[in-house]
Design a protein around this motif. Structure first.
Motif, PDB file in Angstrom:
ATOM      1  N   ALA B  62     -30.801 -63.154   1.195  1.00 16.96           N
ATOM      2  CA  ALA B  62     -29.412 -62.718   0.995  1.00 16.96           C
ATOM      3  C   ALA B  62     -29.370 -61.278   0.503  1.00 16.96           C
ATOM      4  O   ALA B  62     -28.547 -60.475   0.975  1.00 16.96           O
ATOM      5  CB  ALA B  62     -28.725 -63.650  -0.003  1.00 16.96           C
ATOM      6  N   LEU B  63     -30.247 -60.933  -0.440  1.00 20.71           N
ATOM      7  CA  LEU B  63     -30.267 -59.566  -0.976  1.00 20.71           C
ATOM      8  C   LEU B  63     -30.647 -58.564   0.111  1.00 20.71           C
ATOM      9  O   LEU B  63     -30.083 -57.462   0.180  1.00 20.71           O
ATOM     10  CB  LEU B  63     -31.240 -59.481  -2.157  1.00 20.71           C
ATOM     11  CG  LEU B  63     -30.832 -60.288  -3.404  1.00 20.71           C
ATOM     12  CD1 LEU B  63     -31.929 -60.212  -4.465  1.00 20.71           C
ATOM     13  CD2 LEU B  63     -29.511 -59.796  -3.977  1.00 20.71           C
ATOM     14  N   LEU B  65     -30.176 -58.898   3.401  1.00 18.84           N
ATOM     15  CA  LEU B  65     -29.039 -58.761   4.337  1.00 18.84           C
ATOM     16  C   LEU B  65     -27.899 -57.959   3.709  1.00 18.84           C
ATOM     17  O   LEU B  65     -27.246 -57.157   4.375  1.00 18.84           O
ATOM     18  CB  LEU B  65     -28.511 -60.152   4.723  1.00 18.84           C
ATOM     19  CG  LEU B  65     -29.023 -60.779   6.009  1.00 18.84           C
ATOM     20  CD1 LEU B  65     -28.245 -62.064   6.291  1.00 18.84           C
ATOM     21  CD2 LEU B  65     -28.897 -59.837   7.196  1.00 18.84           C
ATOM     22  N   ALA B  66     -27.673 -58.178   2.427  1.00 16.44           N
ATOM     23  CA  ALA B  66     -26.584 -57.474   1.738  1.00 16.44           C
ATOM     24  C   ALA B  66     -26.834 -55.973   1.759  1.00 16.44           C
ATOM     25  O   ALA B  66     -25.916 -55.186   2.021  1.00 16.44           O
ATOM     26  CB  ALA B  66     -26.480 -57.982   0.305  1.00 16.44           C
ATOM     27  N   LYS B  67     -28.066 -55.602   1.490  1.00 14.22           N
ATOM     28  CA  LYS B  67     -28.406 -54.169   1.483  1.00 14.22           C
ATOM     29  C   LYS B  67     -28.280 -53.589   2.898  1.00 14.22           C
ATOM     30  O   LYS B  67     -27.709 -52.518   3.088  1.00 14.22           O
ATOM     31  CB  LYS B  67     -29.830 -54.008   0.947  1.00 14.22           C
ATOM     32  CG  LYS B  67     -30.184 -52.581   0.573  1.00 14.22           C
ATOM     33  CD  LYS B  67     -31.506 -52.496  -0.171  1.00 14.22           C
ATOM     34  CE  LYS B  67     -31.317 -52.789  -1.636  1.00 14.22           C
ATOM     35  NZ  LYS B  67     -32.527 -52.572  -2.438  1.00 14.22           N
ATOM     36  N   HIS B  69     -26.413 -54.524   5.359  1.00 17.68           N
ATOM     37  CA  HIS B  69     -25.045 -54.513   5.903  1.00 17.68           C
ATOM     38  C   HIS B  69     -24.005 -54.043   4.889  1.00 17.68           C
ATOM     39  O   HIS B  69     -22.814 -54.093   5.175  1.00 17.68           O
ATOM     40  CB  HIS B  69     -24.687 -55.911   6.422  1.00 17.68           C
ATOM     41  CG  HIS B  69     -25.514 -56.335   7.594  1.00 17.68           C
ATOM     42  ND1 HIS B  69     -25.163 -56.072   8.891  1.00 17.68           N
ATOM     43  CD2 HIS B  69     -26.711 -56.969   7.644  1.00 17.68           C
ATOM     44  CE1 HIS B  69     -26.096 -56.542   9.702  1.00 17.68           C
ATOM     45  NE2 HIS B  69     -27.051 -57.098   8.964  1.00 17.68           N
ATOM     46  N   ASN B  70     -24.469 -53.624   3.731  1.00 20.99           N
ATOM     47  CA  ASN B  70     -23.574 -53.139   2.671  1.00 20.99           C
ATOM     48  C   ASN B  70     -22.460 -54.150   2.360  1.00 20.99           C
ATOM     49  O   ASN B  70     -21.287 -53.797   2.265  1.00 20.99           O
ATOM     50  CB  ASN B  70     -22.972 -51.786   3.063  1.00 20.99           C
ATOM     51  CG  ASN B  70     -22.372 -51.073   1.858  1.00 20.99           C
ATOM     52  OD1 ASN B  70     -22.902 -51.193   0.735  1.00 20.99           O
ATOM     53  ND2 ASN B  70     -21.286 -50.357   2.063  1.00 20.99           N
ATOM     54  N   ARG B  71     -22.863 -55.386   2.221  1.00 23.23           N
ATOM     55  CA  ARG B  71     -21.899 -56.445   1.891  1.00 23.23           C
ATOM     56  C   ARG B  71     -22.231 -57.043   0.525  1.00 23.23           C
ATOM     57  O   ARG B  71     -23.413 -57.128   0.159  1.00 23.23           O
ATOM     58  CB  ARG B  71     -21.972 -57.593   2.909  1.00 23.23           C
ATOM     59  CG  ARG B  71     -21.265 -57.325   4.196  1.00 23.23           C
ATOM     60  CD  ARG B  71     -21.111 -58.638   4.945  1.00 23.23           C
ATOM     61  NE  ARG B  71     -20.544 -58.430   6.267  1.00 23.23           N
ATOM     62  CZ  ARG B  71     -20.171 -59.428   7.067  1.00 23.23           C
ATOM     63  NH1 ARG B  71     -20.323 -60.684   6.680  1.00 23.23           N
ATOM     64  NH2 ARG B  71     -19.661 -59.173   8.247  1.00 23.23           N
TER      65      ARG B  71
END
Lengths: 290, 87
Positions: B62-63, B65-67, B69-71
């Motif tokens: 999750a971390l 993917l968040a980085k 996609h800036n989500r």
């Protein structure tokens, strides 16, 4: 939460469009107190969780074991809600919208394709059989915002040795009317999951008071034998994690199909005929899926 | 919750049956009955709304993917197995 906001369409759409949604089971992140087994997830994953938890504490956010957090895109906790608050009204949706405003996140495609979250565990390719079980209390329906919104599921793996214990000692001699008793330990492996939705799901806390599972061949033809199964269960399964005398009483029935020549199990189905838990009716059904 | 448990203990309230099904035949083959009963117990599509979300089940993925996609990340930690309805 599954029975509340996490099954709401507006919450789901918000998570899919703006977030990276993740849920974790605490049991996977800590040592098993009973067996001493290490956490199921890798140490790096435990460290990642602990880092978030400590950062949330440092940021003076609410924390807990059953908790909802929002993290910034670089992984810092920026908001949180205790489960009791998150499940109330629009609290969770409001927290999500605050984060979208704060980070000016544009809507986008779902990053991870949604899929059924209950899936069969990986099993060795040595003839193991996977059983899928569903259990539902009386009154189960999605409008119930408590324990009975959704049925519960379990996956049970029967090894080849387990499967052999379902069969009589000499399968090639089986005729219509031949009867035998299923090994109680194997019956327990399946029937210990015959309980409806509860907070405690540690079957290690169950106490079997009475168990029997009998088979009787009802047809033998075309290289396939079918046996009717009839069983009886009385089991204590505490509703919560602390011990209480919460009793399952169940009569079960089903069938078993096997190749009498090779002593290979082909099909297994078992369901409650009549069952109660804490004086309330429930049903459970289990079948092999591979 | 206390009220809920009390109502369970006393058997109060009008409840729909868990599964509307006849009793198993007293003798003979029960294949047809068992097939129907097991199918009736299984989750229905409207009982799988939780699965409409594209969940991950590990924090490090999750971390990452968040980085990428800036989500922001939504993380829910819980006891039990939410995906199975055992929690």
């Amino acid at each position: 939460m599954r029975a509340g906001p996490l099954s709401r369409t507006d919450v789901s759409e918000t998570l899919n469009k703006y977030f990276v949604p993740v849920y974790t089971s605490n049991e996977d992140y800590r040592e098993d107190k009973r067996t001493g087994a290490p956490p199921a997830v890798p140490p790096e994953e435990v460290t990642a969780y602990q880092k978030i938890y400590r950062a949330a504490l440092d940021a003076k956010l609410s924390t807990g074991t059953v908790h909802a957090y929002v993290l910034s895109p670089d992984g810092r906790p920026v908001d949180s809600l205790h489960v009791a608050d998150a499940a109330r009204d629009d609290k969770l949706l409001q927290m999500l919208r605050r984060a979208v405003d704060r980070f000016q996140t544009p809507p986008g495609e779902t990053l991870v394709k949604p899929k059924v979250q209950s899936s069969a565990p990986p099993v060795p390719s040595d003839g193991a059989m996977v059983l899928h079980l569903s259990a539902r209390a009386e009154g189960t329906n999605p409008s119930d915002d408590s324990w009975h919104a959704y049925p519960s599921e379990d996956w049970i793996v029967l090894t080849r040795t387990d499967q052999a214990k379902l069969l009589p000692s000499n399968t090639s001699a089986v005729k219509v009317g031949t009867s035998w008793e299923i090994d109680p330990a194997l019956a327990t492996k399946v029937l210990t999951h015959f309980y409806p939705q509860t907070e405690n799901n540690d079957v290690g806390k169950n106490r079997i008071d009475r168990i029997a599972l009998k088979a009787m061949a009802v047809s033998v033809e075309g290289g396939l034998a079918r046996a009717r199964l009839d069983g009886d269960l009385r089991m204590c399964h505490p509703f919560y994690h602390k011990h209480t005398e919460d009793i399952v009483e169940a009569k079960v029935a089903g069938y078993l199909e096997f190749d009498p020549t090779t002593a290979t199990v082909k099909a297994f189905k078992l369901a409650t005929d009549k069952a109660t838990y804490m004086n309330r009716g429930f049903d459970a059904g289990v079948q092999n899926v591979r | 919750m206390k009220a809920f448990l009390l109502s369970m203990a006393l058997g109060l309230g009008v409840l729909t049956p868990a599964v509307a099904a006849p009793a198993a035949p007293a003798t003979g083959d029960v294949k047809e009955w068992a097939d129907a009963k097991v199918a009736a117990c299984a989750p229905k599509p409207e009982e799988r709304r939780f699965d409409q979300t594209g969940w991950l089940t590990d924090i490090r993925s999750a971390l990452t993917l968040a980085k990428e996609h800036n989500r922001p990340v939504f993380l829910f930690t819980h006891d039990g197995r939410m995906g199975l309805g055992r929690c």
